[in-house]
Write an enzyme that holds these catalytic residues in place. Structure first.
Site, short mmCIF file in Angstrom:
data_model
loop_
_atom_site.label_atom_id
_atom_site.label_comp_id
_atom_site.label_asym_id
_atom_site.label_seq_id
_atom_site.Cartn_x
_atom_site.Cartn_y
_atom_site.Cartn_z
N ARG A 1 -36.72 -23.54 -44.42
CA ARG A 1 -37.95 -23.44 -45.01
C ARG A 1 -38.37 -24.94 -45.41
O ARG A 1 -39.26 -25.13 -44.80
CB ARG A 1 -37.83 -22.58 -46.39
N SER B 1 -36.95 -7.13 -46.90
CA SER B 1 -36.64 -8.30 -46.20
C SER B 1 -37.28 -9.42 -46.65
O SER B 1 -38.52 -9.63 -46.48
CB SER B 1 -36.93 -8.14 -44.58
N ASP C 1 -26.06 -10.68 -47.66
CA ASP C 1 -25.36 -11.23 -47.05
C ASP C 1 -24.12 -11.27 -47.68
O ASP C 1 -23.02 -11.84 -46.86
CB ASP C 1 -25.78 -12.77 -46.85
C1 S3P Z 1 -32.76 -14.70 -45.22
C2 S3P Z 1 -32.80 -13.29 -45.45
C3 S3P Z 1 -32.06 -12.15 -45.48
C4 S3P Z 1 -30.67 -12.65 -44.87
C5 S3P Z 1 -30.63 -13.86 -44.02
C6 S3P Z 1 -31.26 -15.00 -44.40
C7 S3P Z 1 -33.76 -15.72 -45.25
O1 S3P Z 1 -32.41 -11.38 -44.30
O2 S3P Z 1 -29.93 -11.70 -44.51
O3 S3P Z 1 -29.21 -14.27 -43.81
O4 S3P Z 1 -33.62 -16.83 -45.39
O5 S3P Z 1 -35.03 -15.32 -45.58
P1 S3P Z 1 -33.59 -10.39 -44.67
O6 S3P Z 1 -34.57 -10.62 -45.27
O7 S3P Z 1 -34.13 -9.97 -43.36
O8 S3P Z 1 -32.86 -9.31 -45.40
#
Ligand code: S3P
Length: 430
Positions: A26, A169, A316
């Site tokens: 980000r 998500s 995770d």
């Molecule tokens: C992440 C969000 C998660 C996570 C991924 C990193 C992120 O995925 O599993 O390793 O940086 O926004 P989801 O938001 O699709 O669950």
């Protein structure tokens, strides 16, 4: 590569943890579309954040390093402004990184050119309509390949839309919020269960709590000011050492400056409820994110039922929690985690197959698993499924198991934690 892990008699030390991957992606993307020069301190050398950098460079963003070079130096990003990205001359390769592909899609939805995003075999098998559909609703032209990458994104004139996110998500939410920066009216996302909130923190977006729901608003803007970001140590990487130092005998570990964003750190609450001894000290803020030092030592664990509302906040960490559950007295139940099947591998299948091979008592569900312990694990050969978090979880399982455990295709840890095997070996007394 195959990594052989021997049973550890003790586990002691201070692991060197990599910088937070989610925050790094980000910081790089926001810096790229900011006005002027941003600096990122502690940008990770791991493969996923490097995929983000190579895509940004192809979009015409200059990224250089001051001081110590690519590994650990201060990264300098020449922001091109919200609308200053250049059409890439070739496809954007996101490698193994879902965060690169999904978040970048949000930014590309607001550009005036077409781009094509591709990934490796694992990323190409992961669902992409979850971002394509909301980006189309905002006005972008987006096509997937049977719901997967390659994704072709044509810019569009975007309009503000209110979304109730059906998928829990942070990647989907973030893609929408980043695209919302380019819309001609307010965009908002309502989420029933909070997912990681780095994007809204880093963009300084308004978040309101309505009933049990979070509503995040993004207004169209003309510019994002440049700034300096400092990336904290990755909680998701610390998780492997937190569990190892809890379940192994004669164990003690300290971890410094670990990111403890509450939307990420539910593993700590779950482990504490199971009986873990976790000390948290020196709580402070870094770049708008809470961080602290952790002290962990061996503890006897009991099984728990995981509250489904917490799942996004430890998504995770579920593979390594499963390893901890094999050593807990009683049954640990994880349900409502069906999205684990859509990660770098089908993590429900990977965890169940591997832990059974090591001798654990495991029940598999469509949306989770139950593990009844404690069981004595016996070393054997397990697959990493080419998934960094499965490889690292099996590394910790190997320390618990008697004899030797061989983790196949162990090099995939480089996706998020290139130094993992060295740190594990450094702390293990065999
Ligand atoms: C992440 C969000 C998660 C996570 C991924 C990193 C992120 O995925 O599993 O390793 O940086 O926004 P989801 O938001 O699709 O669950």
């Amino acid at each position: 590569m195959k990594q052989v892990v021997a049973h550890a008699q003790a586990f002691v030390g201070v692991p060197e943890l990599p910088p937070d991957k989610s925050i790094a992606h980000r910081a790089a993307m926001i810096s790229a579309i900011s006005d002027g020069v941003s600096r990122i301190v502690n940008y990770p050398s791991s493969a996923d954040p490097q995929s983000t950098l190579s895509c940004l460079r192809q979009l015409g963003v200059s990224v250089t390093f001051e001081e110590t070079g690519d590994d650990g130096g201060i990264m300098v990003v020449q922001g091109v402004g919200l609308r200053g990205l250049k059409a890439p001359s070739r496809q954007l390769d996101c490698g193994n990184s879902g965060t690169t592909m999904r978040l970048l899609s949000g930014i590309l939805a607001g550009q005036g050119f077409e781009s094509k995003l591709v990934g490796d075999d694992s990323l190409s098998s992961r669902p992409m309509e979850r971002i394509a559909e909301p980006l189309r609703r905002l006005g972008a032209s987006v096509s997937t390949t049977d719901g997967h990458a390659p994704i072709v994104i044509g810019g569009g004139k975007l309009h503000g839309v209110h979304f109730e996110t059906p998928v829990r998500s942070a990647q989907v939410k973030s893609a929408i919020l980043l695209a919302g920066l380019y819309a001609d009216g307010e965009t908002s996302v309502t989420e029933a269960a909070p997912t990681r909130d780095h994007t809204e923190r880093m963009l300084g977006l308004s978040v309101i709590q309505i009933g049990g729901q979070r509503v995040i608003n993004v207004q169209p803007i003309k510019r994002i000011p440049s700034r300096t970001w400092t990336v904290p140590s990755d909680f998701s990487a610390a998780a492997f050492f937190i569990v190892a130092a809890t379940v192994l005998e004669n164990a003690k570990s300290i971890m410094m400056g670990v990111g403890l964003n509450p939307t990420r750190s539910a593993l700590l609450d779950v482990l504490k409820a199971m009986g873990a001894k976790i000390g948290i000290s020196n709580e402070r803020e870094r770049g708008g994110e809470p961080i602290a030092d952790l002290q962990i030592e061996s503890a006897a664990l009991s099984g728990v039922v995981i509250d489904e509302a917490l799942i996004p906040n430890l998504i995770d960490e579920l593979p390594i929690l499963a390893v901890a559950a094999t050593q807990a007295e009683g049954r640990t139940l994880v349900r409502g985690a069906g999205d684990l099947r859509n990660k770098e591998s089908d993590r429900i299948d990977a965890v169940c197959v591997n832990l059974r091979a090591l001798g654990a008592s495991v029940e598999e569900f469509d949306d989770g698993f139950a593990i009844t312990g404690p069981t004595k694990l016996t070393g054997t050969t397990v697959s990493s499924y080419h998934d960094h978090r499965i490889a690292m979880s099996m590394g910790v399982a190997g320390l618990i198991a008697s004899g030797e455990t061989t983790v196949e295709n162990s090099e995939c840890v480089a996706i998020s934690f290139p130094g993992f095997w060295d740190e594990l070996e450094k702390m293990s007394i065999v």
